[in-house]
Scaffold this motif. Structure first.
Motif, short mmCIF file in Angstrom:
data_model
loop_
_atom_site.label_atom_id
_atom_site.label_comp_id
_atom_site.label_asym_id
_atom_site.label_seq_id
_atom_site.Cartn_x
_atom_site.Cartn_y
_atom_site.Cartn_z
N SER A 299 -5.93 -5.32 -12.43
CA SER A 299 -6.88 -4.41 -11.77
C SER A 299 -6.69 -4.46 -10.26
O SER A 299 -6.81 -3.43 -9.58
N THR A 300 -6.38 -5.63 -9.74
CA THR A 300 -6.11 -5.77 -8.31
C THR A 300 -4.84 -5.01 -7.94
O THR A 300 -4.79 -4.30 -6.93
N GLU A 303 -5.66 -1.39 -7.97
CA GLU A 303 -6.47 -1.07 -6.79
C GLU A 303 -5.58 -0.94 -5.55
O GLU A 303 -5.72 -0.01 -4.76
N TYR A 304 -4.63 -1.88 -5.40
CA TYR A 304 -3.75 -1.86 -4.25
C TYR A 304 -2.84 -0.62 -4.25
O TYR A 304 -2.48 -0.10 -3.19
N GLU A 306 -3.56 2.35 -5.21
CA GLU A 306 -4.34 3.52 -4.77
C GLU A 306 -3.76 4.83 -5.32
O GLU A 306 -3.48 5.78 -4.59
N LYS A 330 -3.31 6.28 -14.06
CA LYS A 330 -3.67 6.87 -12.78
C LYS A 330 -2.51 7.59 -12.09
O LYS A 330 -2.72 8.26 -11.09
#
Length: 480
Positions: A299-300, A303-304, A306, A330
């Motif tokens: 998840s990190t 997130e990074y 983007e 995504k």
């Protein structure tokens, strides 16, 4: 100092194998079982010119961070190196370990690290987290068949069926196997003679599904496993049992698993989920051993990255597609690369069962596949009529790497620099090689934006790290 000398020293750090580090008149001693903050008396067992290895003789003043280990075998066993250190201090040590390597090896300024480093992600309960364990079998001094874990830096088995880091069902499985071996005269493997049958038991457990896999690594074939049906019958009484198999390994090697496996009962895999993605895991698949922390880790990384849904992403060292499928939710398209053919088979199957159609996988070394792909499609992109397709073929918007401990190959790093992705997300299990690779990338157009350690392996010295690198000119375009 000389062998057999004794000395009193304060422990100020921990070595790569979990030894406490102390200094006596500038001479460095590595002392097993000593904890940061202890003052100890130690006896030198092996002396080099500038450093030596010593045995802990007496704790003169215990560290305020010293705790009673949960496991009675913690000091003997090679699995947990720092169980006698409080978990809060473990997290602080690992965070400092990452920072220290980034400063010393990577050459990153302390003020920059103050800005980009985020708090380490730890666990509420740092025990019972492993979904995979591999137990060796052998004989004790009395000739009894035993299983457990190797003592530190040896292949002597510490008899223990109840590891504090594993799941409770492991004990029941191992007791069934030991009872079966005794009842039917099935011998454990002897490394010295190369004789005996059962080498290891691989156990996997799906935390979300409750499914269980047992794979016996044998010095022979399925035909050599007498009364195998009696073993499978007993194992099948355990709730959740899904897959029972054997993996032949007749080589005189320290490699645990064989190159193939054969199903004895059930199916050849178990399933589990991370972050809503369902994975099929075979005996030979690489799959992170701590699912709770793996979700935080991936998840990190997501997130990074983007991602907005418009990006082309390369996921290098992708394994069975764990990060790839996270990213595919995504991104516009994701390409995964992995050297193990069985892992790519699993990755393609995992994409299919999750209905993910924008992920494609390649078998091969990342340092070979990516340069070849870039060279071929970089040339083709110039002639492409479709601008979107040309962009997709010519470069990556984001490259994610999750290499083994040795880090990324130089040829791979060179190709990343040439491709100029806007972002590089680096997931690492070794912060020393991570720092080395970041130094190269940041010397060639990238800057370090975010860093976060994730405690994937509580009670050990190992730690995972996620880093975000951003290209200094993110709007640059490759003209091929």
């Amino acid at each position: 100092m000389q062998k057999n000398d004794t000395a009193v020293t304060a422990i100020t750090d921990i070595g790569v194998n979990g030894e406490g580090i102390g200094k006596v008149d500038g001479y460095t001693l590595f002392i097993k079982d000593a904890v940061i903050g202890d003052t100890v008396e130690a006896k030198v067992m092996k002396a080099k010119k500038n450093y030596g290895y010593a045995r802990l003789m007496k704790i003169i003043e215990p560290s305020p961070d010293r705790v009673e280990p949960v496991c009675p075998f913690a000091r003997k066993c090679g699995g947990c190196q720092i169980q006698e250190m409080s978990y809060e201090r473990q997290l602080a040590f690992k965070e400092q370990k990452v920072r220290g390597n980034l400063e010393r090896i990577g050459g990153f300024d302390g003020e920059l690290l103050d800005q980009v480093m985020e708090p380490i992600l730890g666990m509420e309960n740092p025990f019972g987290y492993r979904n995979k364990a591999q137990f060796p079998f052998g004989k004790d001094r009395n000739g009894n068949t035993v299983t457990g874990f190797y003592a530190g830096r040896t292949h002597d088995i510490i008899a223990n069926t109840d590891c504090a880091l594993g799941v409770p069902v492991n004990r029941k499985i191992l007791e069934i196997i030991l009872e079966y071996m005794e009842q039917y005269g099935v011998s454990p493997y002897d490394e010295k003679s190369g004789k005996g049958l059962i080498r290891h038991a691989l156990i996997r457990y799906g935390f979300q599904t409750g499914e269980i896999m047992v794979c016996l690594v044998v010095n022979g074939t399925a035909k050599d496993l007498s009364h195998a049906e009696k073993l499978t019958e007993k194992l099948c009484t355990l709730e959740g049992m899904t897959s029972i198999s054997i993996s032949p390994n007749t080589e005189r090697t320290n490699v645990i698993m064989g190159k193939t496996y054969e199903v004895l009962w059930g199916q050849g895999y178990i399933t589990d989920t991370i972050g809503g993605i369902r994975y099929q895991i075979s005996p030979l698949s690489f799959y992170q051993v701590n699912p709770a922390q793996t979700e935080k880790l991936y998840s990190t990384a997501l997130e990074y990255a983007e991602l907005t849904g418009k990006e082309t992403v390369w996921d290098l060292y992708c394994g069975i597609g764990t990060i790839t499928l996270f990213l595919a939710q995504k991104a516009k398209s994701v390409y995964g690369v992995e050297i193990v053919p069985q892992a790519i088979d699993d990755a393609r199957r995992n994409a299919h069962i999750n209905g993910i159609e924008n992920a494609e996988f390649f078998v091969g070394k990342a340092e070979e596949v990516l340069p070849k792909y870039y060279a071929a499609h970089g040339e083709n992109a110039a002639a492409a009529d479709d601008a979107d397709n040309a962009d997709d073929m010519a470069h990556a918007d984001v490259i994610v790497v999750d290499p083994p401990r040795k880090g990324c190959d130089e040829a791979l790093l060179d190709t990343i620099v040439k491709m100029k992705p806007e972002k590089v997300v680096y997931v690492s299990c070794d912060s020393a090689t991570l720092a080395r690779d970041l130094k190269m990338l940041c010397g060639n157009g990238y800057e370090l934006k975010r860093v976060r350690a994730v405690d994937q392996f509580p009670m050990t010295v190992h730690v995972e790290t996620v880093c975000l690198l951003s290209h200094k000119s993110p709007d640059s375009v490759i003209n091929c």
